[in-house]
Design an enzyme around this catalytic site. Structure first.
Site, PDB file in Angstrom:
ATOM      1  N   LYS A 134      44.044  36.043  49.169  1.00  0.00           N
ATOM      2  CA  LYS A 134      44.020  35.046  48.088  1.00  0.00           C
ATOM      3  C   LYS A 134      44.365  35.723  46.761  1.00  0.00           C
ATOM      4  CE  LYS A 134      38.961  35.359  47.848  1.00  0.00           C
ATOM      5  NZ  LYS A 134      38.022  34.772  46.920  1.00  0.00           N
ATOM      6  N   ARG A 161      27.376  28.193  46.503  1.00  0.00           N
ATOM      7  CA  ARG A 161      28.702  27.875  45.953  1.00  0.00           C
ATOM      8  C   ARG A 161      29.241  26.639  46.657  1.00  0.00           C
ATOM      9  NH1 ARG A 161      33.124  32.705  45.592  1.00  0.00           N
ATOM     10  NH2 ARG A 161      33.063  32.526  47.849  1.00  0.00           N
ATOM     11  N   HIS A 208      29.099  32.907  53.699  1.00  0.00           N
ATOM     12  CA  HIS A 208      29.516  34.010  52.811  1.00  0.00           C
ATOM     13  C   HIS A 208      28.271  34.621  52.176  1.00  0.00           C
ATOM     14  CE1 HIS A 208      32.372  36.301  50.505  1.00  0.00           C
ATOM     15  NE2 HIS A 208      32.000  35.801  49.351  1.00  0.00           N
ATOM     16  N   ARG A 243      36.089  38.859  57.312  1.00  0.00           N
ATOM     17  CA  ARG A 243      37.060  38.484  56.266  1.00  0.00           C
ATOM     18  C   ARG A 243      37.174  39.684  55.331  1.00  0.00           C
ATOM     19  NH1 ARG A 243      33.401  34.337  56.428  1.00  0.00           N
ATOM     20  NH2 ARG A 243      32.696  34.841  54.322  1.00  0.00           N
ATOM     21  N   TYR A 269      48.267  47.496  14.859  1.00  0.00           N
ATOM     22  CA  TYR A 269      47.667  46.419  14.059  1.00  0.00           C
ATOM     23  C   TYR A 269      46.327  46.836  13.471  1.00  0.00           C
ATOM     24  CZ  TYR A 269      51.047  43.073  15.938  1.00  0.00           C
ATOM     25  OH  TYR A 269      52.189  42.404  16.259  1.00  0.00           O
ATOM     26  N   CYS A 272      48.735  46.169  21.767  1.00  0.00           N
ATOM     27  CA  CYS A 272      49.481  44.986  21.332  1.00  0.00           C
ATOM     28  C   CYS A 272      49.817  44.119  22.550  1.00  0.00           C
ATOM     29  CB  CYS A 272      50.774  45.406  20.637  1.00  0.00           C
ATOM     30  SG  CYS A 272      50.549  46.646  19.365  1.00  0.00           S
ATOM     31  N   MET A 273      50.514  43.025  22.304  1.00  0.00           N
ATOM     32  CA  MET A 273      50.857  42.122  23.407  1.00  0.00           C
ATOM     33  C   MET A 273      51.779  42.806  24.427  1.00  0.00           C
ATOM     34  SD  MET A 273      52.628  38.364  23.321  1.00  0.00           S
ATOM     35  CE  MET A 273      51.418  37.600  22.269  1.00  0.00           C
ATOM     36  N   ASP A 274      52.712  43.616  23.923  1.00  0.00           N
ATOM     37  CA  ASP A 274      53.737  44.175  24.809  1.00  0.00           C
ATOM     38  C   ASP A 274      53.798  45.697  24.790  1.00  0.00           C
ATOM     39  OD1 ASP A 274      54.732  41.403  24.948  1.00  0.00           O
ATOM     40  OD2 ASP A 274      55.350  41.827  22.892  1.00  0.00           O
TER      41      ASP A 274
END
Ligand code: PMH
Length: 376
Positions: free
Chosen positions: A40, A136, A166, A222, A268, A314-316
């Protein structure tokens, strides 16, 4: 496997490690227990299709995902193994699941009744979820179980092929709550068998339970986190009951290297200011890739040595303090091994105060995954 990419940042997934971890687990399990490979969340961020294919080759018998959409991705890739959807699928999607031979999880009588109202061209396989303490999803008492079996008896096109639960605490040092859940499961099972004479697959164990109590796992385990070579917890790792190889590593390359003078700042907010002349490198990864800002101050590997992330992520892009000048293109390892040192998933998870499961999941799709050894 992966389409061509241009960026200087990538994840490597070592599929041999996936196979190795399955083999290690198989050795511990009795012959009567088989493996459902849990893929998953896009194979815990590793890539569900390549992982599923390799896991099946290595001896896993079936696959599990959380969502029907995830199961359809596997079918589209030509995977024919049985697939179990662990979450709740809306009843109106049952015909799609039946058509694609995908097994659904259920735990509500209304769900069965609603599925009945849709036209199923093929039989729908279902597993019933029992909530023995996870709180759950799942039925919680024998009355509900009986109602469910009565409803199933009226539905020849819905096939019960499995029952499962589970565990909430199988990874903890203290197994008291685990054993309470196990006892509740066994009581459910005894009651179930009185009313249901047909064969079904029984499965209860996640990685932690399966590593610790392999003899008690019924028909399937699992196998999720440890298939990827990660220990479910420090407690399980400390026991040393299984040897695992981490499959995931994250790499980048220096795209800028410069010398800054005392008093000059980085990134920044200008929160990092050099006290002396130093070398600063920039790597093209940032929080837009899931390399979150909380990782400021963590180390990366350059030339087999640890170098700190300085200034805000930073973002990138992310900046690191280097011990000398390095050429543009020098490899930087953010997670994994390089020249004798290693930054493992647990180190990164601990640094940002989370569990190892979360880290490969948050390194998002903007970072290409490549698979080793190379697949033709
Ligand atoms: N079965 C179910 C129902 C699960 O939810 C999970 C993991 C597994 C098996 C595999 O467990 P493992 O990875 O510990 O082996 N589910 C989750 C979850 O919901 N959050 O973190 C892990």
């Amino acid at each position: 496997m992966t389409d061509h990419f241009y960026r200087d940042t990538w994840v490597e997934v070592n599929l041999d490690a996936i196979a190795y971890n399955i083999e290690q687990m198989k050795e511990k399990l009795p012959e009567s227990s088989n493996i459902i490979a849990v893929v998953k969340a896009d194979g815990y961020g590793h890539g569900s299709v390549p992982v599923a294919k390799r896991a099946l080759e290595a001896g896993a018998n079936a696959l599990a995902v959380a969502l029907l959409e995830e199961a359809l991705v596997l079918r589209k890739a030509g995977i024919e193994a049985s697939i179990l959807v662990l979450g709740r699928t809306p009843p109106e999607a049952a015909p799609v699941a039946a058509d694609q031979d995908i097994t659904l999880t259920f735990f509500q009588e209304e769900w069965l009744r609603e599925v009945e109202t849709y036209k199923l061209d093929k039989n729908l396989k279902v597993h019933m979820k029992w909530d023995t303490g996870m709180g759950r999803i799942g039925i919680r008492n024998q009355k509900e179980l009986k109602q469910m079996l009565d409803a199933l008896n009226e539905n020849p096109s819905i096939y019960l092929t499995g029952v499962f639960t589970h565990f909430a605490t199988a990874d903890e040092e203290d197994l008291t709550y685990f054993y309470e859940q196990k006892e509740r499961f066994d009581a459910f099972l005894a009651f179930f068998k009185e009313y249901w004479p047909y064969e079904v697959a029984i499965h209860i164990g996640n990685s932690a339970a399966s590593i610790r109590l392999p003899e008690d796992m019924y028909d399937f385990i699992r196998f999720g986190i440890s298939m990827y070579g990660l220990y479910p917890s420090g407690a399980v790792k400390a026991k040393g009951e299984i040897d695992l190889k981490q499959a995931f590593s994250l790499h980048s390359r220096l795209i800028s290297v410069k010398r800054i003078a005392p008093g000059e700042s980085v990134s920044y907010g200008a929160t990092y200011t050099a006290k002396q002349c130093e070398w600063i490198g920039t790597i093209p990864i940032g929080y837009g890739d899931g390399w979150i800002r909380k990782l400021q101050g963590a180390s990366v590997l350059v030339d087999g040595k640890r170098m700190p992330i300085v200034g805000r992520i930073c973002m990138d892009q992310t900046m690191i303090q280097l011990d000398r000048e390095y050429p543009i293109g020098t490899k930087v390892t953010l997670i994994g091994a390089q020249d004798g040192d290693v930054i493992d998933m647990d180190e990164i998870a601990n640094y940002v105060d989370t569990i190892n499961y979360e880290i490969p999941c948050i390194i998002n799709n903007r970072v290409p995954r490549i698979y080793t050894p190379n697949q033709s």
